[in-house]
Motif scaffolding. Structure first.
Motif, mmCIF file in Angstrom:
data_model
loop_
_atom_site.group_PDB
_atom_site.id
_atom_site.type_symbol
_atom_site.label_atom_id
_atom_site.label_comp_id
_atom_site.label_asym_id
_atom_site.label_seq_id
_atom_site.Cartn_x
_atom_site.Cartn_y
_atom_site.Cartn_z
ATOM 1 N N LEU A 34 0.847 -1.187 0.000
ATOM 2 C CA LEU A 34 0.000 0.000 0.000
ATOM 3 C C LEU A 34 0.884 1.240 0.000
ATOM 4 O O LEU A 34 1.911 1.280 0.675
ATOM 5 C CB LEU A 34 -0.916 0.008 1.229
ATOM 6 C CG LEU A 34 -1.848 -1.203 1.393
ATOM 7 C CD1 LEU A 34 -2.733 -1.025 2.622
ATOM 8 C CD2 LEU A 34 -2.697 -1.420 0.149
ATOM 9 N N ASP A 62 -4.401 3.989 -0.833
ATOM 10 C CA ASP A 62 -4.645 2.549 -0.927
ATOM 11 C C ASP A 62 -5.124 1.987 0.401
ATOM 12 O O ASP A 62 -4.575 2.322 1.456
ATOM 13 C CB ASP A 62 -3.355 1.810 -1.306
ATOM 14 C CG ASP A 62 -2.835 2.156 -2.685
ATOM 15 O OD1 ASP A 62 -3.604 2.731 -3.480
ATOM 16 O OD2 ASP A 62 -1.666 1.844 -2.962
ATOM 17 N N TYR A 63 -6.098 1.101 0.346
ATOM 18 C CA TYR A 63 -6.514 0.359 1.537
ATOM 19 C C TYR A 63 -7.351 -0.835 1.105
ATOM 20 O O TYR A 63 -7.739 -0.951 -0.062
ATOM 21 C CB TYR A 63 -7.281 1.236 2.519
ATOM 22 C CG TYR A 63 -8.661 1.694 2.076
ATOM 23 C CD1 TYR A 63 -9.819 1.087 2.574
ATOM 24 C CD2 TYR A 63 -8.822 2.746 1.171
ATOM 25 C CE1 TYR A 63 -11.088 1.515 2.185
ATOM 26 C CE2 TYR A 63 -10.083 3.186 0.789
ATOM 27 C CZ TYR A 63 -11.205 2.562 1.298
ATOM 28 O OH TYR A 63 -12.467 2.986 0.922
ATOM 29 N N GLY A 105 -5.236 -0.520 6.466
ATOM 30 C CA GLY A 105 -4.538 0.615 5.897
ATOM 31 C C GLY A 105 -5.247 1.948 6.001
ATOM 32 O O GLY A 105 -4.672 2.979 5.641
#
Length: 253
Positions: A70, A75-76, A213
Motif C-alpha cells: 500500500l 490505498d486500503y 490501511g
C-alpha cells in the motif's frame, strides 16, 4: 532486541508465553475464522477459510507473490462489515512491513466513524467505535499501539509502546480482546507488550468499516507498507499460541 523490552505504558508486559484466560493449546493453533494470504493478482483479497473476501481500493493490487503493498496515499483494503458480529472474543493477527508514514496510520481498523459506512475521504469523519492497531502514535511513547473504543476518542483505551516498526523487516502484530477477562492485549513478534482492562464488550464495536490501511479518523494518514498475511480468530488466543504462530510464520496452516 526482545520486543517486550521496548514496551511502554499499557497494562504490563512480559514474554510471549504469558497468556490471558485463553484455553487454546500451544502445540496447535485453531483454524482462523478469516484468513487472508494475499495470493494471486488483481484487486480481490480472498478469505481462504471463510466467505469474507475483501476489495483493494485506491489503485493497489496483489503482486502475485503473496503480498500486498500500500502506497500510504489512498490505498486500503475494504473487508466486509460485521466480521465481529456475535463474538465475545477476537484475535486479530497480521504480518506487515512498514515503510514511511506519519502517526496514527492503521495496520487494521475495525469499526465505524461519525459518517457511517463507507465515508467519503475528506469529509472529516471521526472514529465512534473501533478496534485498531497502529505502528506509531503521538503518545509520549510513540511506537506500535492497540486502540479500542465504544464511544469515540473520549472513551478510548489504548496500549502504547516504545517499539517502532520502522526497520524495514516483517513483523507479526496481534491484538487480543478477551471478553471473560474484560481486557485487551497487544503482541509483537510473539511477545506480550501490554495488557489493559476494557470496560465494554466486543459487541459494542459496530464494525461497519473493516479496513486494512485506513483509519476511522479521516485526518489520519493511510498505511504505507506491505502485508503478508492477516488472520482473524473468533477467540482470545493465549500468549503461548500467539508466540507459536509467530514461530511458524505467515502463509502456513
Amino acid at each position: 532486541m526482545n520486543p517486550a523490552a521496548a514496551a511502554g505504558g499499557g497494562g504490563g508486559s512480559g514474554g510471549g508465553g504469558d497468556g490471558g484466560t485463553g484455553v487454546v493449546p500451544c502445540d496447535g493453533l485453531p483454524s482462523a475464522a478469516h484468513r487472508y494470504t494475499f495470493d494471486g493478482e488483481g484487486a480481490v483479497v480472498a478469505d481462504t477459510v471463510g466467505d469474507a473476501d475483501g476489495e483493494i481500493l485506491g489503485g493497489a493490487s496483489l503482486d502475485g507473490g503473496g503480498g500486498l503493498a500500500l502506497d500510504g496515499e489512498d490505498d486500503y483494503v475494504d473487508l466486509p462489515s460485521g466480521l465481529l458480529a456475535g463474538w465475545r472474543d477476537v484475535t486479530v493477527m497480521a504480518w506487515v512491513a512498514r515503510d514511511s508514514g506519519g502517526a496514527y496510520m492503521r495496520i487494521v481498523d475495525l469499526g465505524v466513524g461519525s459518517s457511517g459506512e463507507d465515508p467519503v475521504e475528506g469529509d472529516g469523519s471521526v472514529g465512534r467505535s473501533y478496534l485498531a492497531i497502529t505502528p506509531s502514535t503521538g503518545f509520549d511513547v510513540r511506537g506500535v499501539a492497540a486502540l479500542a473504543s465504544d464511544s469515540g476518542a473520549a472513551g478510548q483505551v489504548e496500549i502504547p509502546t516504545a517499539l517502532g516498526l520502522d526497520d524495514g523487516e516483517t513483523h507479526q502484530v496481534a491484538v487480543v480482546v478477551d471478553g471473560e477477562a474484560a481486557d485487551m492485549a497487544l503482541y509483537v513478534d510473539g511477545a506480550l507488550l501490554g495488557r489493559v482492562a476494557v470496560g465494554f464488550s466486543l459487541s459494542a464495536i459496530q464494525d461497519a468499516n473493516n479496513w486494512l490501511g485506513r483509519s476511522q479518523f479521516d485526518q489520519d494518514p493511510y498505511f504505507h507498507g506491505r502485508y503478508d498475511e492477516l488472520r482473524i480468530y473468533d477467540e482470545a488466543l493465549a500468549g503461548c499460541a500467539v508466540e507459536a504462530a509467530w514461530s511458524a510464520g505467515p502463509d502456513r496452516p
